[in-house]
Design an enzyme around this catalytic site. Sequence first.
Site, PDB file in Angstrom:
ATOM      1  N   GLU A  28       0.820  -1.227   0.000  1.00 42.61           N
ATOM      2  CA  GLU A  28       0.000   0.000   0.000  1.00 42.61           C
ATOM      3  C   GLU A  28       0.846   1.265   0.000  1.00 42.61           C
ATOM      4  O   GLU A  28       0.772   2.072   0.933  1.00 42.61           O
ATOM      5  CB  GLU A  28      -0.887   0.028   1.254  1.00 42.61           C
ATOM      6  CG  GLU A  28      -1.787  -1.151   1.426  1.00 42.61           C
ATOM      7  CD  GLU A  28      -2.411  -1.186   2.819  1.00 42.61           C
ATOM      8  OE1 GLU A  28      -1.873  -0.550   3.742  1.00 42.61           O
ATOM      9  OE2 GLU A  28      -3.427  -1.856   2.964  1.00 42.61           O
ATOM     10  N   PRO A  29       1.646   1.486  -1.021  1.00 42.57           N
ATOM     11  CA  PRO A  29       2.502   2.670  -1.011  1.00 42.57           C
ATOM     12  C   PRO A  29       1.702   3.963  -1.179  1.00 42.57           C
ATOM     13  O   PRO A  29       0.798   4.038  -2.004  1.00 42.57           O
ATOM     14  CB  PRO A  29       3.417   2.439  -2.219  1.00 42.57           C
ATOM     15  CG  PRO A  29       2.637   1.548  -3.126  1.00 42.57           C
ATOM     16  CD  PRO A  29       1.778   0.679  -2.244  1.00 42.57           C
ATOM     17  N   GLY A  30       2.040   4.937  -0.382  1.00 42.45           N
ATOM     18  CA  GLY A  30       1.461   6.275  -0.537  1.00 42.45           C
ATOM     19  C   GLY A  30       2.561   7.240  -0.937  1.00 42.45           C
ATOM     20  O   GLY A  30       2.714   7.632  -2.096  1.00 42.45           O
ATOM     21  N   ARG A  49       4.262  19.041   7.508  1.00 41.34           N
ATOM     22  CA  ARG A  49       5.285  18.028   7.823  1.00 41.34           C
ATOM     23  C   ARG A  49       6.492  18.556   8.594  1.00 41.34           C
ATOM     24  O   ARG A  49       6.936  17.898   9.537  1.00 41.34           O
ATOM     25  CB  ARG A  49       5.743  17.307   6.542  1.00 41.34           C
ATOM     26  CG  ARG A  49       4.606  16.585   5.814  1.00 41.34           C
ATOM     27  CD  ARG A  49       5.114  15.692   4.697  1.00 41.34           C
ATOM     28  NE  ARG A  49       5.737  14.489   5.187  1.00 41.34           N
ATOM     29  CZ  ARG A  49       7.027  14.272   5.259  1.00 41.34           C
ATOM     30  NH1 ARG A  49       7.879  15.176   4.814  1.00 41.34           N
ATOM     31  NH2 ARG A  49       7.495  13.155   5.752  1.00 41.34           N
ATOM     32  N   TYR A  96       6.446  16.507  11.890  1.00 41.00           N
ATOM     33  CA  TYR A  96       7.368  15.359  11.890  1.00 41.00           C
ATOM     34  C   TYR A  96       8.838  15.774  11.866  1.00 41.00           C
ATOM     35  O   TYR A  96       9.692  14.935  11.601  1.00 41.00           O
ATOM     36  CB  TYR A  96       7.122  14.478  10.653  1.00 41.00           C
ATOM     37  CG  TYR A  96       5.697  14.024  10.454  1.00 41.00           C
ATOM     38  CD1 TYR A  96       5.043  13.300  11.448  1.00 41.00           C
ATOM     39  CD2 TYR A  96       5.025  14.286   9.276  1.00 41.00           C
ATOM     40  CE1 TYR A  96       3.741  12.865  11.251  1.00 41.00           C
ATOM     41  CE2 TYR A  96       3.716  13.857   9.070  1.00 41.00           C
ATOM     42  CZ  TYR A  96       3.079  13.152  10.061  1.00 41.00           C
ATOM     43  OH  TYR A  96       1.796  12.727   9.862  1.00 41.00           O
ATOM     44  N   CYS A 117       0.527  32.821  12.385  1.00 42.21           N
ATOM     45  CA  CYS A 117       0.811  33.269  13.739  1.00 42.21           C
ATOM     46  C   CYS A 117       0.931  32.062  14.651  1.00 42.21           C
ATOM     47  O   CYS A 117       0.000  31.686  15.372  1.00 42.21           O
ATOM     48  CB  CYS A 117      -0.257  34.246  14.225  1.00 42.21           C
ATOM     49  SG  CYS A 117       0.119  35.902  13.670  1.00 42.21           S
ATOM     50  N   GLU A 118       2.079  31.465  14.583  1.00 48.22           N
ATOM     51  CA  GLU A 118       2.413  30.207  15.253  1.00 48.22           C
ATOM     52  C   GLU A 118       3.825  29.945  14.742  1.00 48.22           C
ATOM     53  O   GLU A 118       4.127  30.306  13.612  1.00 48.22           O
ATOM     54  CB  GLU A 118       1.469  29.110  14.732  1.00 48.22           C
ATOM     55  CG  GLU A 118       1.552  27.779  15.389  1.00 48.22           C
ATOM     56  CD  GLU A 118       0.602  27.681  16.575  1.00 48.22           C
ATOM     57  OE1 GLU A 118       1.088  27.278  17.632  1.00 48.22           O
ATOM     58  OE2 GLU A 118      -0.585  28.012  16.450  1.00 48.22           O
ATOM     59  N   TYR A 147       1.316  13.995   1.714  1.00 47.91           N
ATOM     60  CA  TYR A 147       0.985  14.602   2.998  1.00 47.91           C
ATOM     61  C   TYR A 147       1.266  16.106   2.994  1.00 47.91           C
ATOM     62  O   TYR A 147       1.652  16.689   3.992  1.00 47.91           O
ATOM     63  CB  TYR A 147       1.710  13.880   4.149  1.00 47.91           C
ATOM     64  CG  TYR A 147       1.497  12.382   4.081  1.00 47.91           C
ATOM     65  CD1 TYR A 147       0.254  11.840   4.376  1.00 47.91           C
ATOM     66  CD2 TYR A 147       2.502  11.523   3.645  1.00 47.91           C
ATOM     67  CE1 TYR A 147       0.025  10.478   4.265  1.00 47.91           C
ATOM     68  CE2 TYR A 147       2.281  10.156   3.524  1.00 47.91           C
ATOM     69  CZ  TYR A 147       1.038   9.645   3.836  1.00 47.91           C
ATOM     70  OH  TYR A 147       0.805   8.304   3.709  1.00 47.91           O
TER      71      TYR A 147
HETATM   72  C1  LIG Z   1      -0.740   5.863   5.522  1.00 43.53           C
HETATM   73  C2  LIG Z   1      -0.903   4.429   5.173  1.00 43.53           C
HETATM   74  C3  LIG Z   1      -0.184   3.864   4.118  1.00 43.53           C
HETATM   75  C4  LIG Z   1       0.827   4.628   3.303  1.00 43.53           C
HETATM   76  O1  LIG Z   1       2.000   4.888   3.988  1.00 43.53           O
HETATM   77  P1  LIG Z   1       3.210   5.595   3.211  1.00 43.53           P
HETATM   78  O2  LIG Z   1       4.270   5.722   4.236  1.00 43.53           O
HETATM   79  O3  LIG Z   1       2.714   6.900   2.716  1.00 43.53           O
HETATM   80  O4  LIG Z   1       3.596   4.721   2.082  1.00 43.53           O
HETATM   81  C5  LIG Z   1      -0.439   2.545   3.801  1.00 43.53           C
HETATM   82  N1  LIG Z   1      -1.334   1.803   4.503  1.00 43.53           N
HETATM   83  C6  LIG Z   1      -2.048   2.319   5.529  1.00 43.53           C
HETATM   84  C7  LIG Z   1      -3.034   1.483   6.218  1.00 43.53           C
HETATM   85  C8  LIG Z   1      -1.851   3.640   5.908  1.00 43.53           C
HETATM   86  O5  LIG Z   1      -2.539   4.141   6.933  1.00 43.53           O
END
Ligand SMILES: *Cc1c(COP(=O)(O)O)cnc(C)c1O
Length: 417
Positions: free
Chosen positions: A275-277, A314, A318, A344-345, A372
């Site tokens: 599940e790459p984001g 971010r 983070y 303003c922060e 993100y």
């Molecule tokens: C956020 C998330 C991802 C993606 O994570 P990345 O670090 O962006 O690749 C995959 N699976 C689940 C369930 C998530 O919550």
Amino acid sequence: MSFSTSTTEAVPTNLAPQGVDLEQVCQQFGTPLYLYDADVIIRQIEQLRSAFTYPKVKFKYAAKALTNISVLKLIRQQGIDLDVVSIEEAHIGLKVGFSAQQIMYTPSGVPFTEIDEAIALGVQMNVDSLPLLRYIGKQYGNSVPCCIRLNPDIRAGGHDKISVGHNESKFGIALSQLDLVVDVVEQYGIVINGLHIHTGSDIKDPEVFVEGAKRLYAAAQYFSNLQYIDFGSGFKVAYKEGDIATDIPPLAQIMEESFREFCQEYGRELEMWFEPGKYIVSDSGYLLTKVTVVKENPGINFVHVDTGLNHLLRPMMYDAYHEIVNITNSVGPLQPYQVVGYICETDTIAENRMLPQVRSGDVLAIKNAGAYGFSMASNYNSRLRPAEVLVYQGEVKLIRQRETLDDILQNQIEISL
Ligand SMILES: *Cc1c(COP(=O)(O)O)cnc(C)c1O
């Protein structure tokens, strides 16, 4: 202007995704502006795909990283499925043309009314708690196949806030409660068709994935109807020079090796999901912002820009590092700057950053802003969220209009007092 610390000259950079002149784009669409390069998204997907040889590998793009419908459409066209974490994202995925079967729904402690809605949509359910599993069993018996999100108790990844696969993390069902899962499954005859882990973000060591996988394989023996194992994500991308990104080919190789072995023991060839984001969209994105004021305080030069933590959270959330390029002045001696937002922060975007001279009116490109970035943007300080553009086949396409004050006001109700 001279600084004692300025020892090196900037390496001239000509930042022009697909040959597009970024300064001109900013003139046309205004700043701040999110710009995404479709070619980079396609390249990242190709890199993932070409690294794996196992025929039953599937990628589910984690929509929360960047949820613009045009980007989702592009990703769908590349043959990638979807991972969603809310009913809203599920609806967006369906609207963009993903089939319900292509959508993995991974909620985290959501109301059960939302669960009913997701089940009615027909998306793949990922169950993250025992109460939810019991609820589905009671309401739906064996009619809704479920995946179980397990917490592998592995602490890995970057910042603590993105390390989500350890025992004190809220995510998933603890492996130590597997016997309880099995009890509920047997009680209601629930069909478990998948097992899932997501250990966190920014994991560069392939061994972490293998370790997580082993824990899933051990759990798999309790479920005879599995169709897939979902290894989540956490693929790291390089944010700055010297950063070690997840090296996908060796990761693919050792994961496939271990998966093939597992399938042999299990008795069937299962699908292997990821599940790459961030990996798919981070590098494609730039937050383009204009310098409003350069404030030369004693010992520290502040560069104020027309964006802040409202648009890119971010760095503050983070401690993330984002490379910055001054696209209107990329030559000359490097000087240290504190690049800060207009909120303003305290919203430091970059600390003590060496840049060629920055003047008010310059345009800065904040890199790796695809993941993100916009998706975490807010209206804090009643600021409007930026427009988004996609560079597609050499052309710059507007994919989200800049907000207006009316957008901020439209849901507010002024009562008579
Ligand atoms: C956020 C998330 C991802 C993606 O994570 P990345 O670090 O962006 O690749 C995959 N699976 C689940 C369930 C998530 O919550």
